[in-house]
Enzyme design. Structure first.
Site: not given
Ligand code: AMP
Length: 194
Positions: A13, A88, A127, A135, A146
């Site tokens: 994404k 989400r 990776r 990360r 996740r």
């Molecule tokens: P991402 O970079 O989008 O994979 O997000 C990394 C982490 O940030 C996720 O695993 C959640 O802990 C938190 N996070 C990001 N976006 C959201 C969201 N829309 N709702 C809840 N937690 C989020």
């Protein structure tokens, strides 16, 4: 145009949102990036979210809804945005619809990047073997968690957006340029209808 890029963690994404930003001048609104920036800056919000994020848990709906609303009101979103990693949960999607409606806007298209879980896990493992910069949530165990969080909380949005007639499913396992091509074709379809 307001787009949602949707799919499990590691589906690409972020990569595709960045390409869209360059090509269509639509800012990428990534709640994950915003939260990581808050952690980096040591803000109270960052401190509150750090442990949840490291574990691969979702932060609260209220938190992400308020950071998205604040970000969306910046002038660079006047022509719309690409939402990456938000919404989400169903309450987040409902809040997003409401926020846009209050501004006379709407989501035009939701692009689902469909991927194979085993292949995602293999990517993280490669990776790690390659010694890349990871990360703190980029480990096989956290990814597995996740993915569970995704299927439980986020996958119901597929039905939510399908019912709105906005969902377009793409093959997220294809090579990056091919996914980009599929996204372009989907966006041209929306532009043609407008
Ligand atoms: P991402 O970079 O989008 O994979 O997000 C990394 C982490 O940030 C996720 O695993 C959640 O802990 C938190 N996070 C990001 N976006 C959201 C969201 N829309 N709702 C809840 N937690 C989020």
């Amino acid at each position: 145009m307001n787009l949602v890029l949707f799919g499990p963690p590691g589906a690409g994404k972020g990569t595709q949102s960045k390409l869209l930003t360059e090509k269509r001048s639509l800012p990428q609104l990534s709640t994950g990036d915003m939260l990581r920036a808050a952690i980096e800056a040591g803000t109270p919000l960052g401190l509150a979210c750090k442990a949840l994020m490291a574990k691969g848990e979702l932060v609260s709906d209220e938190t992400v809804i308020s950071i998205i609303a604040e970000r969306y009101d910046q002038p660079d979103c006047k022509n719309g945005a690409v939402f990456d990693g938000f919404p989400r949960t169903v309450p987040q999607a409902e809040a997003l619809d409401k926020m846009l409606a209050e501004r006379g806007r709407k989501i035009d298209l939701v692009l689902e990047l469909k991927v194979d879980d085993a292949a995602l896990l293999a990517r993280v493992e490669s990776r790690i073997k390659a010694g890349g910069v990871l990360r703190s949530d980029d480990t096989p165990d956290t990814l597995r968690h996740r993915l569970q969080v995704y299927y439980l909380n986020t996958a119901p949005l597929i039905g939510f957006y399908k019912a709105q007639g906005k969902l377009k499913t793409l093959d997220g396992m294809a090579a990056i340029p091919e996914v980009t091509r599929q996204i372009d074709a989907a966006l041209d379809g929306v532009a043609a209808k407008a």
